[in-house]
Design an enzyme around this catalytic site. Sequence first.
Site, PDB file in Angstrom:
ATOM      1  N   GLU A 173       0.807  -1.216   0.000  1.00 58.82           N
ATOM      2  CA  GLU A 173       0.000   0.000   0.000  1.00 58.82           C
ATOM      3  C   GLU A 173       0.846   1.274   0.000  1.00 58.82           C
ATOM      4  O   GLU A 173       0.762   2.091   0.927  1.00 58.82           O
ATOM      5  CB  GLU A 173      -0.942   0.021   1.215  1.00 58.82           C
ATOM      6  CG  GLU A 173      -1.855  -1.188   1.306  1.00 58.82           C
ATOM      7  CD  GLU A 173      -2.934  -1.055   2.388  1.00 58.82           C
ATOM      8  OE1 GLU A 173      -2.844  -0.132   3.206  1.00 58.82           O
ATOM      9  OE2 GLU A 173      -3.862  -1.875   2.383  1.00 58.82           O
ATOM     10  N   GLU A 371      -4.911  -8.884   1.044  1.00 56.91           N
ATOM     11  CA  GLU A 371      -5.521  -8.523   2.324  1.00 56.91           C
ATOM     12  C   GLU A 371      -7.005  -8.307   2.109  1.00 56.91           C
ATOM     13  O   GLU A 371      -7.414  -7.717   1.110  1.00 56.91           O
ATOM     14  CB  GLU A 371      -4.977  -7.213   2.928  1.00 56.91           C
ATOM     15  CG  GLU A 371      -3.611  -7.295   3.531  1.00 56.91           C
ATOM     16  CD  GLU A 371      -3.152  -5.965   4.165  1.00 56.91           C
ATOM     17  OE1 GLU A 371      -3.991  -5.179   4.650  1.00 56.91           O
ATOM     18  OE2 GLU A 371      -1.929  -5.723   4.148  1.00 56.91           O
TER      19      GLU A 371
HETATM   20  C1  BGP Z   1      -4.034  -2.199   5.692  1.00 56.12           C
HETATM   21  C2  BGP Z   1      -2.598  -2.370   6.133  1.00 56.12           C
HETATM   22  C3  BGP Z   1      -2.397  -3.190   7.346  1.00 56.12           C
HETATM   23  C4  BGP Z   1      -3.536  -3.221   8.341  1.00 56.12           C
HETATM   24  C5  BGP Z   1      -4.927  -3.142   7.725  1.00 56.12           C
HETATM   25  C6  BGP Z   1      -6.054  -2.864   8.676  1.00 56.12           C
HETATM   26  O1  BGP Z   1      -4.194  -0.940   5.150  1.00 56.12           O
HETATM   27  O2  BGP Z   1      -1.803  -2.930   5.105  1.00 56.12           O
HETATM   28  O3  BGP Z   1      -1.143  -2.867   7.887  1.00 56.12           O
HETATM   29  O4  BGP Z   1      -3.303  -2.492   9.447  1.00 56.12           O
HETATM   30  O5  BGP Z   1      -4.990  -2.207   6.683  1.00 56.12           O
HETATM   31  O6  BGP Z   1      -6.230  -1.499   8.859  1.00 56.12           O
HETATM   32  P1  BGP Z   1      -6.151  -0.800  10.269  1.00 56.12           P
HETATM   33  O7  BGP Z   1      -4.984  -1.416  10.962  1.00 56.12           O
HETATM   34  O8  BGP Z   1      -5.938   0.638  10.009  1.00 56.12           O
HETATM   35  O9  BGP Z   1      -7.438  -1.070  10.952  1.00 56.12           O
END
Ligand code: BGP
Length: 468
Positions: A173, A371
């Site tokens: 990302e 993801e």
């Molecule tokens: C994505 C990232 C992760 C993770 C996930 C969940 O954007 O790659 O690192 O954290 O989101 O989001 P958050 O942790 O902000 O709830």
Amino acid sequence: MSMETSQQTYTFPKGFWWGSAASATQTEGSVPGDGKGPNIWDYWFEQEPTRFFNGVGPGETSQFYRKYKEDIRLMKEIGHNSFRLSISWSRLLPEGKGAINEEAVAFYNDVINELIANDIEPFVNLYHFDMPMQLQKIGGWVNRQVVDDYVNYATLCFQLFGDRIKKWFTHNEPIVPVEGGYMYSFHYPNEVDFQKAVQAGFHEILSNAKAIQAYKQLKQGGKIGIILNLTPSYPRSQNPQDVEAAEIADAFFNRSFLDPAVKGNFPGKLVTILKKEGFMPHMEEGDLALIKENTIDLLGINYYQPRRVKAKEHMPHPSAPFMPNHYFDSFDMPGRKMNVYRGWEIYEKGIYDILKKIQADYDNIECFISENGMGVEGEERFMDEEGVIHDDYRIEFISEHLKWVHQAIQEGSNVKGYHLWTFMDNWSWTNAYKNRYGFVSVDLQEDGKRTIKKSGHWFQSVSEKNGF
Ligand code: BGP
């Protein structure tokens, strides 16, 4: 087309990648004497602990550094055949460059070997939001010097681990450090400066191309790709101004990285706006050719939520800092299905729309869902006497998305796997441990004790049957 057929079974292609993803800063923690150098998260937490939910910082996290053997056993138990981790740049190179931390080399070697011994293919990502502090001090991604430092670090990783790692990712990302660090204040250095945002983004793209070039020169026979968070942009209506607003948002937030990574060029709409507004990045001769020639083999798609957009209704103050949303407004669609804990819309069909777009406009490049997941606050309330969390909502979330992935496969999409975010509950940046995402719960009161959730057991059967 109806997705209502609950009796139907969904079988995935042979060899489908079932697993999860995690990142170094969010899971490893650090222990005295481990030789890790500070990154921006360690530093920012020291400076401004109140930015982090309940004042929990990156020092503890889920202790993967100590407990990785147990964790890999659990991955095996819940049916993983693949797992993505990231290497912490400042663990390997405490100053971001120069001296190597041999403890880190031993740690990553052990993790990789342990995964392979358990028939879990390690996918390795080189950069997950974690700039070494020494390099942030000279400007991080805004400084071109850091591109070279990154390529040296990436090359070192290929040399150290490339005999066993056959799937590499240059960035996770990459737009997020740009948004967080230089636009919306949720990553260090939390500045509001669109020129720096553009420069940082351009340097990440350049670093991606240069790392790909370096990897190919080593002829290690693996694949190299990038992981992008693709948020499909839906216009409020088919009114041409709504549609145009959605296309601009798409150019800013998806195509800005997707087009250079896959096609080696930049979307015209974005370049036109950057030129008009006076925000073109500084480039050197040869940069664009290098980006053109070094594109990815494999695309990781992170999908959480769609972006709904409408034509601009109120113009911002003429001297307010420039932001992409000077060209569109967000549309809060009434009646959206929400994950209220994270404040994100849940729209399962979005995953299919992305896959169809990749199939149609990006030459159906090999890809996977790198993801997807659901962060929920207060999951303890779903715990039974044995300590197992009954996260039926997560099972539903995953299966509803998988149905659409399955549909895309029936229609020819080249999607090769599904990784959940994330394996175990981990530290979510400024949200720390507020929302839990894992297949495995982590009890912070009991030295990070692990317990497989209902979704983890369910995933085991999905992986075993290669479907559900
Ligand atoms: C994505 C990232 C992760 C993770 C996930 C969940 O954007 O790659 O690192 O954290 O989101 O989001 P958050 O942790 O902000 O709830």
